[in-house]
Design a protein around this motif. Structure first.
Motif, PDB file in Angstrom:
ATOM      1  N   TRP A  28       1.139  -1.066   0.073  1.00 56.70           N
ATOM      2  CA  TRP A  28       0.022   0.174   0.005  1.00 56.70           C
ATOM      3  C   TRP A  28       0.958   1.249  -0.100  1.00 56.70           C
ATOM      4  CZ3 TRP A  28      -1.025   3.118   4.642  1.00 56.70           C
ATOM      5  CH2 TRP A  28      -1.734   3.995   4.675  1.00 56.70           C
ATOM      6  N   LEU A  29       1.763   1.178   0.780  1.00 51.18           N
ATOM      7  CA  LEU A  29       2.729   2.557   1.058  1.00 51.18           C
ATOM      8  C   LEU A  29       3.453   2.996  -0.475  1.00 51.18           C
ATOM      9  CD1 LEU A  29       4.163   2.093   4.241  1.00 51.18           C
ATOM     10  CD2 LEU A  29       2.592   3.600   3.875  1.00 51.18           C
ATOM     11  N   GLN A  30       3.753   1.620  -1.374  1.00 46.97           N
ATOM     12  CA  GLN A  30       4.487   1.904  -2.407  1.00 46.97           C
ATOM     13  C   GLN A  30       3.601   2.265  -3.465  1.00 46.97           C
ATOM     14  OE1 GLN A  30       8.259  -0.800  -3.025  1.00 46.97           O
ATOM     15  NE2 GLN A  30       6.953  -1.802  -1.360  1.00 46.97           N
ATOM     16  N   SER A  31       2.682   1.564  -3.651  1.00 48.95           N
ATOM     17  CA  SER A  31       1.696   1.630  -4.739  1.00 48.95           C
ATOM     18  C   SER A  31       0.692   3.057  -4.770  1.00 48.95           C
ATOM     19  CB  SER A  31       0.952   0.262  -4.856  1.00 48.95           C
ATOM     20  OG  SER A  31       0.098   0.251  -3.919  1.00 48.95           O
ATOM     21  N   SER A  32       0.389   3.284  -3.468  1.00 46.39           N
ATOM     22  CA  SER A  32      -0.448   4.287  -3.463  1.00 46.39           C
ATOM     23  C   SER A  32      -0.111   5.421  -2.780  1.00 46.39           C
ATOM     24  CB  SER A  32      -1.838   4.053  -2.342  1.00 46.39           C
ATOM     25  OG  SER A  32      -2.580   2.823  -3.295  1.00 46.39           O
ATOM     26  N   GLY A  75       3.428   6.447  -2.274  1.00 44.28           N
ATOM     27  CA  GLY A  75       4.497   6.714  -3.045  1.00 44.28           C
ATOM     28  C   GLY A  75       5.924   6.531  -2.145  1.00 44.28           C
ATOM     29  N   TYR A  76       5.785   5.824  -1.375  1.00 41.42           N
ATOM     30  CA  TYR A  76       6.891   5.508  -0.607  1.00 41.42           C
ATOM     31  C   TYR A  76       8.018   4.682  -1.249  1.00 41.42           C
ATOM     32  CZ  TYR A  76       5.079   7.464   3.978  1.00 41.42           C
ATOM     33  OH  TYR A  76       4.639   8.143   4.895  1.00 41.42           O
ATOM     34  N   PRO A  77       9.175   5.139  -1.029  1.00 39.87           N
ATOM     35  CA  PRO A  77      10.295   4.124  -1.808  1.00 39.87           C
ATOM     36  C   PRO A  77      10.480   2.801  -0.909  1.00 39.87           C
ATOM     37  CG  PRO A  77      11.284   5.807  -0.316  1.00 39.87           C
ATOM     38  CD  PRO A  77       9.708   6.356  -0.345  1.00 39.87           C
ATOM     39  N   ALA A  78      10.717   1.722  -1.458  1.00 42.05           N
ATOM     40  CA  ALA A  78      10.944   0.354  -0.908  1.00 42.05           C
ATOM     41  C   ALA A  78      11.385   0.431   0.596  1.00 42.05           C
ATOM     42  CB  ALA A  78      11.466  -0.723  -1.701  1.00 42.05           C
ATOM     43  N   MET A  79      12.610   1.188   0.498  1.00 40.72           N
ATOM     44  CA  MET A  79      13.329   1.204   1.990  1.00 40.72           C
ATOM     45  C   MET A  79      12.563   1.789   3.136  1.00 40.72           C
ATOM     46  SD  MET A  79      17.236   2.509   2.800  1.00 40.72           S
ATOM     47  CE  MET A  79      16.875   4.101   2.471  1.00 40.72           C
TER      48      MET A  79
END
Length: 512
Positions: A300-304, A306-310
């Motif tokens: 959710w954080l990455q796809s919606s 915009g958070y980087p994976a780290m």
């Protein structure tokens, strides 16, 4: 075998070799446990690289968990037939080989097959490494071996999302698997050098081939049904109906066979102990709810968001990091005779409260509001994990402890794979419903005029509205899943009281 206790009473390794050997075994356990979560934050990268959806990319996680669960019940038979050290070296070598193949995968099918093989090897490494740890330590130092194994088991999931995110953002997702190769080679070489005295006796043992085949049938059918059900419109597709029937019939046949066979691959008779039964039920539900968040949050954080994976990995791993700080407190509470059911009930209710906090997240929630409940939840993890293991294993006679521990690990690991598939399916269905509901409440003409007045082109305004609807729908779906996991945690807080109070607490050594 009669001489074994006397042999184990003497140190198998000299003091100079004991701790290097213990480090090798603990580190190998750490590597395998790390791989349970290292791919979680990398699923968007893997899915994008292989050209598949996020739901299909999640097979990388579920296939590994289910494969691990399948091999756990076989560990005792394999170790008794060919020796613990020999099987450990073979499993580690296989783990490294299939890590190489996972990192070299160019299609989803190749990735899933190699990930299954990697999980089959990893499922053997964990119990074999712990068995060898117990053998090389003198009896009076075995609590140290237990603590070492417990720390690596907790530290692996803690660092997995961080390691996966760091590698995916700065190198390539392939390296989350390729990095295992030199580490595995080092462990294998060191183990071959240091651990030959720790090899266990071997003897020919019967194997329950029918029980094994039935277990593979119902477990694989169930997991495949959960993984592909949403894409096939569930029970409107004959394939899903066939898989459900195969899983149900296979499970019933498995129960009947295992309860009547003289040498069952999984000795289900241990479930006659009420403490073990309710302890395993609570443990599997809690682990399923806990790992559901580990899978869902980074995606959710990455796809919606915009958070980087780290950064997504850091938010996810906060729980396990703080859990390490309270492991000693939980150990001391058990040693002092505090009712393990009370500790578990309070701790699980605490996890449920944190799930309720996460259920209030919005698309505007900032980083620290995301990390705070994860951090706070971690303080209750040790008070749930260690006492709940004590409740289940403390309810069975000593001669059945090994069997009970194997079944407990099997059910817990299987629960992780099943919960991952279920939560992604629920999240996807809820997202579709929320998207339709939000779109139905929009006034498209007025919204387009407003955006056009703000300088958007017609095409840009349409894309902006679509992205906004998707983002809000995804967030609502995530919140919905957290409401469900909160209910599961609160249910477990009640279920644990159906178990009798375990007798003769031994603290973590007995619990493990």
């Amino acid at each position: 075998m009669a001489s074994q206790p006397a042999t184990l009473a003497q140190p198998l390794l000299s003091p100079n070799l004991l701790w290097p050997a213990a480090f090798v075994l603990a580190f190998s356990n750490f590597i395998v446990v790390l791989d349970m979560t290292v791919a979680n934050v990398s699923v968007p990268h893997i899915a994008g690289s292989l050209g598949v959806s996020l739901n299909q990319g999640s097979w990388v996680i579920t296939s590994y968990s289910v494969a691990e669960a399948i091999t756990v019940p076989l560990t005792g038979w394999l170790a008794g037939r060919w020796g613990s050290l020999r099987m450990y070296l073979l499993a580690m070598t296989g783990f490294g080989l299939f890590s190489l193949l996972c990192g070299s995968s160019v299609t989803l099918e190749m990735m899933v097959v190699c990930r299954v093989a990697q999980g089959l090897c990893g499922g053997l490494v964990m119990p074999l490494a712990q068995t060898l740890l117990l053998r090389i330590f003198p009896v009076e130092q075995r609590p140290k071996a237990m603590l070492l194994a417990a720390m690596t088991t907790m530290l692996g999931p803690a660092l997995g999302p961080n390691v996966g995110g760091l590698i995916s953002d700065n190198a390539s997702w392939h390296w989350i698997f390729l990095i295992n190769i030199p580490l595995v080679m080092g462990c294998v070489i060191a183990a071959r050098t240091l651990l030959p005295p720790a090899e266990t006796p071997t003897r020919k043992l019967p194997i329950d081939v029918v029980g094994l085949c039935l277990m593979l049938t119902w477990v694989c059918s169930l997991q495949l049904m959960l993984d592909i059900g949403r894409e096939h419109d569930w029970f409107d597709d004959p394939l899903i109906v066939a898989l459900a029937c195969l899983a149900g019939v296979g499970f019933i046949a498995f129960l009947i066979w295992e309860l009547t066979d003289e040498h069952p691959v999984v000795d289900l008779r241990v479930f006659r102990h009420g403490g073990f039964t309710f302890g395993v039920i609570a443990l599997s539900l809690c682990f399923g709810a806990y790992f559901a968040s580990i899978v869902l949050i980074p995606q959710w954080l990455q796809s919606s968001m915009g958070y980087p994976a780290m950064l997504a990995g850091f938010v996810t791993s906060c729980t396990a990091l703080t859990a390490l700080t309270t492991s000693q407190l939980a150990s001391k509470a058990l040693a002092r005779g505090i009712d393990a059911r009370l500790l578990v009930s309070l701790a699980v209710a605490w996890l449920g409260c944190m799930a309720l906090v996460r259920a209030t997240w919005t698309s505007e929630t900032d980083f620290w509001a995301l990390a705070a409940p994860q951090l706070i939840q971690g303080f209750g993890m040790s008070f749930f994990m260690l006492p709940l293991t004590t409740i289940s294993l403390g309810s069975v006679p000593m001669e059945e402890t090994a069997t009970a521990a194997g079944i407990q690990n099997f059910v817990r690991t299987l629960a992780v794979g099943v919960a991952t598939a279920l939560v992604l399916s629920v999240q996807g269905n809820t997202q579709q419903e929320a998207r339709s509901e939000i779109a139905g409440k929009l006034q498209p003409d007025e919204t387009l005029r407003t955006l056009s007045g703000a300088g958007f082109s017609d095409q840009g305004a349409t894309a902006y509205i679509a992205n906004l609807v998707d983002r809000e729908a995804t967030t609502l779906a995530v919140d919905h899943v957290f409401w469900i996991t909160a209910a599961v945690f609160f249910l477990c807080a009640v279920v644990v009281w159906f178990a009798p109070r375990p007798k003769g607490f031994g603290g973590p050594p007995k619990a493990h």
